[in-house]
Design an enzyme around this catalytic site. Structure first.
Site, short mmCIF file in Angstrom:
data_model
loop_
_atom_site.label_atom_id
_atom_site.label_comp_id
_atom_site.label_asym_id
_atom_site.label_seq_id
_atom_site.Cartn_x
_atom_site.Cartn_y
_atom_site.Cartn_z
CG HIS A 124 -26.22 15.79 -12.89
ND1 HIS A 124 -25.84 16.89 -12.16
CD2 HIS A 124 -26.07 14.72 -12.08
CE1 HIS A 124 -25.48 16.50 -10.95
NE2 HIS A 124 -25.60 15.19 -10.87
CG HIS A 172 -23.06 15.83 -7.26
ND1 HIS A 172 -21.92 15.28 -7.79
CD2 HIS A 172 -24.11 15.20 -7.84
CE1 HIS A 172 -22.26 14.35 -8.66
NE2 HIS A 172 -23.57 14.28 -8.71
#
Length: 335
Positions: A58, A220
Site C-alpha cells: 500500500h 484489498h
C-alpha cells in the site's frame, strides 16, 4: 500481468531493503530486521512514541510516513497481511522514551488483534500504550455504525496531526485525543477500475469489466457498494463528493483539506482533473480548501482508481497539519 521482481517470496524483503538504501538518512531497520522500520531521528526525551503497522503493498501507507514529525516506527507484514504481534511489540519498545506510545492503525481484524496483544505485553513491561483505530471509509458501513468502517487513505491525516502533537511534547493523553479528533473528522470514499496482482498469488484479486467501475471498493479488493458503467472524471467527482458531503455534513463556511489519492495505476494528470471538479464543487458550496493533497498516499499495488478524502478542520487541526515534517514519502517543510 508482468511484474519487475526477482523471487516473489522475497518481494517484501527486497523492496524494504531498497527503501532503506534510498532513504537511509531518514529510516533504518530495527537490529537489521526488515519487518520493523524506525525513524533515524531516534528517541526524544519526553516525546510520545507513535507506532503503526499494516500489510505491505500500500505504499506509501503505512511505512512511508516513518520519519521526523510523523511516525516513529512501523511493523510490516506480507502483502495485504497483518504483521506478527511480536513485530508490533518490538516497534513499541524501540520508540518508548518513558512518555508512552500511541498506536495508530486501520480498522482491520488482524491488525486490531495483533496490536491488542502487543500493547498488553508492553504494558506488562511498564510501557503505557494507547491506540486510535482509523475508520474513514464511508462506503464500508453506515454512519450509525462508523466504528465498523475500514481505515483507508485518511489515516495519513491522523498520522500527521498526532505526529505534530507528539513532536511538540504533548502528553500521551493529549496526543491520543488529537489523533481521535482527527480520525472523527476524516471521510473517504474511492472507486476501482482494475484489480491488482499479489506477487505470490500471481493472478488478479478480482474481476471487473473494461467498461465498468466499482464504487466503494476497499484497498484489498473488498466489495464496494455498487458496480456501475464507467463515468467521466466530472461524473465520478460529483458522485463521490455527493456521498462525502452528506456523510461529513459539510456546511457553507467550513474549511477542509482535500486528498485525491491514486490507488497505484492512475496518472497524476487524471487525479488533477478530478481535483479540478472537487474544488469547483466546494467553491460552489462556500467551503474553503486548505493544504490540498494530490498524489499517491495509500495504494493497492497496481490497482487503477482513486479515492477522495475530506478532512474537516478547525484552527487546531490546521496548525497541526502545517507543522513541519520530513519522511521519505511526505514532506511539507515549506508550508
Amino acid at each position: 500481468m508482468k511484474k519487475i521482481v526477482n523471487n516473489p517470496e522475497k518481494y517484501v524483503e527486497e523492496a524494504m531493503e531498497g527503501i532503506v538504501a534510498a532513504y537511509g538518512d531518514k529510516v533504518e531497520f530495527l537490529n537489521g530486521d526488515f519487518r520493523v522500520l524506525l525513524s533515524k531521528k531516534g528517541k526524544q526525551e519526553g516525546k510520545v512514541g507513535i507506532v503503526t503497522a499494516g500489510g505491505f503493498g500500500h505504499l506509501p501507507v503505512f511505512l512511508g510516513y516513518v520519519g521526523e514529525g510523523m511516525v516513529d516506527a512501523c511493523a510490516v507484514g506480507n502483502v495485504f497481511a497483518s504483521p506478527a504481534y511480536t513485530k508490533m511489540e518490538a516497534a513499541i519498545k524501540a520508540v518508548d522514551s518513558g512518555s508512552g506510545v500511541l498506536c495508530i492503525y486501520g480498522n482491520y481484524g488482524g491488525d486490531k488483534m495483533n496490536f491488542e496483544q502487543a500493547m498488553e505485553d508492553c504494558e506488562m513491561d511498564d510501557i503505557t500504550c494507547k491506540s486510535v483505530v482509523v475508520c474513514d471509509d464511508i462506503a464500508s458501513s453506515p454512519k450509525a455504525d462508523w466504528e465498523k468502517r475500514r481505515g483507508v487513505a485518511g489515516i495519513v491525516y491522523v498520522y500527521k496531526c498526532a505526529g505534530a502533537a507528539a513532536k511538540q511534547l504533548c502528553t500521551l493523553e493529549e496526543v491520543a485525543a488529537i489523533a481521535e479528533k482527527a480520525m472523527k473528522n476524516v471521510y473517504t470514499i474511492g472507486i476501482a477500475l482494475s484489480p491488482c496482482v499479489v506477487p505470490e498469488v500471481g493472478k488478479p484479486t478480482f474481476q471487473i469489466a473494461d467498461d465498468e467501475m466499482e464504487i466503494g471498493m476497499g484497498i484489498h479488493g473488498e466489495k464496494g457498494i455498487e458496480v456501475s458503467k464507467m463515468m467521466s472524471a466530472d461524473e465520478i467527482s460529483e458522485t463521490l463528493m455527493k456521498k462525502l458531503l452528506e456523510d461529513a455534513e459539510i456546511q457553507k463556511g467550513d474549511e477542509v483539506s482535500v486528498m485525491i489519492n491514486g490507488l497505484g495505476a492512475t496518472p497524476l494528470e487524471e487525479q488533477f482533473i478530478v481535483f479540478r471538479r472537487v474544488a469547483q464543487i466546494l467553491e460552489e458550496k462556500g467551503v474553503n480548501i486548505f493544504m490540498p493533497h494530490v498524489g499517491e498516499f495509500a495504494t493497492s499495488m497496481e490497482m487503477a482508481g482513486l479515492s477522495i478524502t475530506l478532512f474537516k478542520l478547525d484552527e487546531q487541526l490546521k496548525e497541526l497539519l502545517r507543522f513541519p515534517v520530513n519522511t521519505p514519502f511526505y514532506t511539507n517543510a515549506n508550508k
